[in-house]
Design an enzyme around this catalytic site. Structure first.
Site, PDB file in Angstrom:
ATOM      1  N   ASP A   1       0.835  -1.203   0.000  1.00 10.40           N
ATOM      2  CA  ASP A   1       0.000   0.000   0.000  1.00 10.40           C
ATOM      3  C   ASP A   1       0.872   1.257   0.000  1.00 10.40           C
ATOM      4  O   ASP A   1       1.967   1.255   0.566  1.00 10.40           O
ATOM      5  CB  ASP A   1      -0.902  -0.031   1.250  1.00 10.40           C
ATOM      6  CG  ASP A   1      -2.066   0.923   1.140  1.00 10.40           C
ATOM      7  OD1 ASP A   1      -2.270   1.510   0.060  1.00 10.40           O
ATOM      8  OD2 ASP A   1      -2.778   1.097   2.143  1.00 10.40           O
TER       9      ASP A   1
ATOM     10  N   TRP B   1       3.043   7.910  -2.440  1.00  9.54           N
ATOM     11  CA  TRP B   1       4.462   8.049  -2.822  1.00  9.54           C
ATOM     12  C   TRP B   1       4.563   8.987  -4.034  1.00  9.54           C
ATOM     13  O   TRP B   1       5.406   9.876  -4.082  1.00  9.54           O
ATOM     14  CB  TRP B   1       5.023   6.675  -3.157  1.00  9.54           C
ATOM     15  CG  TRP B   1       6.481   6.623  -3.480  1.00  9.54           C
ATOM     16  CD1 TRP B   1       7.507   6.353  -2.608  1.00  9.54           C
ATOM     17  CD2 TRP B   1       7.095   6.813  -4.775  1.00  9.54           C
ATOM     18  NE1 TRP B   1       8.717   6.372  -3.275  1.00  9.54           N
ATOM     19  CE2 TRP B   1       8.492   6.654  -4.601  1.00  9.54           C
ATOM     20  CE3 TRP B   1       6.599   7.104  -6.052  1.00  9.54           C
ATOM     21  CZ2 TRP B   1       9.391   6.772  -5.660  1.00  9.54           C
ATOM     22  CZ3 TRP B   1       7.501   7.235  -7.106  1.00  9.54           C
ATOM     23  CH2 TRP B   1       8.873   7.062  -6.902  1.00  9.54           C
TER      24      TRP B   1
ATOM     25  N   ASN C   1     -10.656  -3.433  -6.152  1.00  5.30           N
ATOM     26  CA  ASN C   1      -9.925  -2.390  -6.886  1.00  5.30           C
ATOM     27  C   ASN C   1     -10.587  -1.993  -8.210  1.00  5.30           C
ATOM     28  O   ASN C   1     -10.221  -0.989  -8.824  1.00  5.30           O
ATOM     29  CB  ASN C   1      -8.470  -2.819  -7.165  1.00  5.30           C
ATOM     30  CG  ASN C   1      -7.560  -2.718  -5.953  1.00  5.30           C
ATOM     31  OD1 ASN C   1      -6.581  -3.435  -5.834  1.00  5.30           O
ATOM     32  ND2 ASN C   1      -7.871  -1.807  -5.034  1.00  5.30           N
ATOM     33  N   TRP C   2     -11.619  -2.762  -8.635  1.00  5.49           N
ATOM     34  CA  TRP C   2     -12.357  -2.385  -9.847  1.00  5.49           C
ATOM     35  C   TRP C   2     -13.069  -1.060  -9.663  1.00  5.49           C
ATOM     36  O   TRP C   2     -13.479  -0.434 -10.640  1.00  5.49           O
ATOM     37  CB  TRP C   2     -13.377  -3.474 -10.215  1.00  5.49           C
ATOM     38  CG  TRP C   2     -12.737  -4.788 -10.553  1.00  5.49           C
ATOM     39  CD1 TRP C   2     -12.744  -5.905  -9.765  1.00  5.49           C
ATOM     40  CD2 TRP C   2     -11.990  -5.121 -11.721  1.00  5.49           C
ATOM     41  NE1 TRP C   2     -12.048  -6.918 -10.378  1.00  5.49           N
ATOM     42  CE2 TRP C   2     -11.572  -6.457 -11.593  1.00  5.49           C
ATOM     43  CE3 TRP C   2     -11.635  -4.413 -12.873  1.00  5.49           C
ATOM     44  CZ2 TRP C   2     -10.817  -7.114 -12.555  1.00  5.49           C
ATOM     45  CZ3 TRP C   2     -10.880  -5.066 -13.843  1.00  5.49           C
ATOM     46  CH2 TRP C   2     -10.479  -6.395 -13.676  1.00  5.49           C
TER      47      TRP C   2
HETATM   48  C1  FPP Z   1      -1.812   0.262  -3.298  1.00 10.41           C
HETATM   49  O1  FPP Z   1      -1.377   1.567  -3.442  1.00 10.41           O
HETATM   50  C2  FPP Z   1      -1.315  -0.546  -4.368  1.00 10.41           C
HETATM   51  C3  FPP Z   1      -2.080  -1.180  -5.290  1.00 10.41           C
HETATM   52  C4  FPP Z   1      -3.558  -1.114  -5.334  1.00 10.41           C
HETATM   53  C5  FPP Z   1      -1.508  -1.965  -6.355  1.00 10.41           C
HETATM   54  C6  FPP Z   1      -0.211  -2.666  -6.063  1.00 10.41           C
HETATM   55  C7  FPP Z   1       0.422  -2.885  -7.357  1.00 10.41           C
HETATM   56  C8  FPP Z   1       1.744  -2.848  -7.635  1.00 10.41           C
HETATM   57  C9  FPP Z   1       2.773  -2.708  -6.604  1.00 10.41           C
HETATM   58  C10 FPP Z   1       2.204  -2.936  -9.029  1.00 10.41           C
HETATM   59  C11 FPP Z   1       1.817  -4.171  -9.796  1.00 10.41           C
HETATM   60  C12 FPP Z   1       2.171  -5.436  -9.115  1.00 10.41           C
HETATM   61  C13 FPP Z   1       2.913  -6.435  -9.640  1.00 10.41           C
HETATM   62  C14 FPP Z   1       3.037  -7.725  -8.895  1.00 10.41           C
HETATM   63  C15 FPP Z   1       3.627  -6.309 -10.912  1.00 10.41           C
HETATM   64  P1  FPP Z   1      -2.459   2.734  -3.566  1.00 10.41           P
HETATM   65  O2  FPP Z   1      -2.576   3.086  -4.988  1.00 10.41           O
HETATM   66  O3  FPP Z   1      -3.728   2.313  -2.905  1.00 10.41           O
HETATM   67  O4  FPP Z   1      -1.741   3.852  -2.754  1.00 10.41           O
HETATM   68  P2  FPP Z   1      -2.442   5.028  -1.936  1.00 10.41           P
HETATM   69  O5  FPP Z   1      -3.243   4.378  -0.831  1.00 10.41           O
HETATM   70  O6  FPP Z   1      -1.271   5.791  -1.406  1.00 10.41           O
HETATM   71  O7  FPP Z   1      -3.267   5.795  -2.909  1.00 10.41           O
END
Ligand code: FPP
Length: 247
Positions: free
Chosen positions: A27, A32, A75-76
Site C-alpha cells: 500500500d 508516494w 480495486n475495480w
Molecule cells: C496500493 O497503493 C497498491 C495497489 C492497489 C496496487 C499494487 C500494485 C503494484 C505494486 C504494481 C503491480 C504489481 C505487480 C506484482 C507487478 P495505492 O494506490 O492504494 O496507494 P495510496 O493508498 O497511497 O493511494
C-alpha cells in the site's frame, strides 16, 4: 558504508527468522507519487521495482513463499484508466521478469479469481505458472482479482457441490476441507502479514490464512520498501511469541 549496510541486514541469507510464508499488502503507491507531484501510475511503476527487490530478497532470506496483494476484487472501483495501468504493468512485469524467476527456480503462482480477467492475460498467467511449476525454489504468489470473502464463497461452493454429489456429509465438513478449497491450499501456512503505508487493516486479504499469522504494520510506503525493510520485519517476527491459542 558498505560494511554498515551489510551488518544492518541481520539475516544475511540465513533463514533463522523461522518464517516460511510472508504476505504483503503493498500500500502507498499513490501517496508516494503524490509526495513527488507525480501521477499515480508513477507510484505503481515504482511499486513494481519494489516487487522486484522484495522478491529477490525473499529468496535470499530463505522464505518458502511470498504472497503479494497486487489487485483486489474491490480495486475495480478505481478509475478505469488506473485499472488499465495496473493490468498493463502486471503484463509487462510477467514479460520482463519471468526469465529471471525461472532461472532462479522460483515458482510463480496466482491466487484470486484471475480467470475473470482479460482472456489474453489469463493465458499469459497460465503459461507463466505452467512454465515455472516444475521448479523447486520459493513460490511467489501474486494475488490478482483477489478478495478473501470471495475466496471463501468459492470454497463453500466447491464443498456444496461435493455434498450434492454425496461425497461428503455436511456434518463432517472439517477445517481441512475448507482450507483445501482455498486458493492457498498448497501453500505453506501464513506466518507473517505485512502492510505498508501506515494503514492498519486487512482489507479483505487472506482472512482465513491470517487467523494465527503475526501482523506487522510499517509507515514505509510500498515503493520505498526493500530488502532491508523485509529483513527488519522478519527480525520483529523472530521476537514474537507465537502460541496459536495455547500457553
Ligand atoms: C496500493 O497503493 C497498491 C495497489 C492497489 C496496487 C499494487 C500494485 C503494484 C505494486 C504494481 C503491480 C504489481 C505487480 C506484482 C507487478 P495505492 O494506490 O492504494 O496507494 P495510496 O493508498 O497511497 O493511494
Amino acid at each position: 558504508m558498505a560494511t554498515q549496510a551489510k551488518s544492518d541486514f541481520a539475516h544475511d541469507g540465513a533463514p533463522g527468522h523461522g518464517a516460511r510464508h510472508v504476505a504483503i499488502i503493498m500500500d502507498g503507491n499513490g501517496r508516494w507519487a503524490k509526495k513527488r507531484f507525480m501521477p499515480r501510475i508513477a507510484g505503481h511503476r515504482a511499486g513494481v521495482e519494489a516487487v522486484r527487490k522484495v522478491a529477490r530478497a525473499a529468496r535470499e532470506l530463505g522464505l518458502e513463499c511470498l504472497t503479494l496483494y497486487a489487485f483486489s476484487s474491490e480495486n475495480w472501483k478505481r478509475p478505469a484508466g488506473e485499472v488499465a495501468d495496473l493490468m498493463s504493468l502486471l503484463r509487462r512485469f510477467i514479460e520482463s521478469d519471468l526469465d529471471e524467476f525461472h532461472a532462479n527456480g522460483v515458482r510463480l503462482r496466482v491466487i484470486g479469481n484471475y480467470r475473470a480477467l482479460d482472456a489474453s492475460l489469463v493465458d499469459m498467467i497460465d503459461g507463466a505458472v505452467a512454465r515455472t511449476a516444475g521448479n523447486s525454489g520459493p513460490i511467489v504468489a501474486i494475488a490478482l482479482n483477489y478478495g478473501a470473502q470471495d475466496e471463501l464463497v468459492r470454497a463453500a461452493q466447491a464443498i456444496a457441490l461435493r455434498v450434492r454429489a454425496g461425497e461428503i456429509d455436511p456434518a463432517a465438513i472439517s477445517l481441512e476441507d475448507v482450507a483445501a478449497g482455498l486458493d492457498t491450499a498448497d501453500l505453506p501456512p501464513l506466518d507473517l502479514l505485512i502492510r505498508t503505508s501506515g494503514e492498519q487493516r486487512l482489507s479483505n486479504f487472506m482472512l482465513w490464512q491470517a487467523a494465527y499469522a503475526e501482523l506487522y504494520f510499517t509507515d514505509t510506503l510500498w515503493p520505498d520498501f526493500d530488502a532491508r525493510a523485509l529483513a527488519k520485519a522478519l527480525d520483529a517476527f523472530r521476537l514474537r511469541d507465537r502460541r496459536f491459542g495455547g500457553l
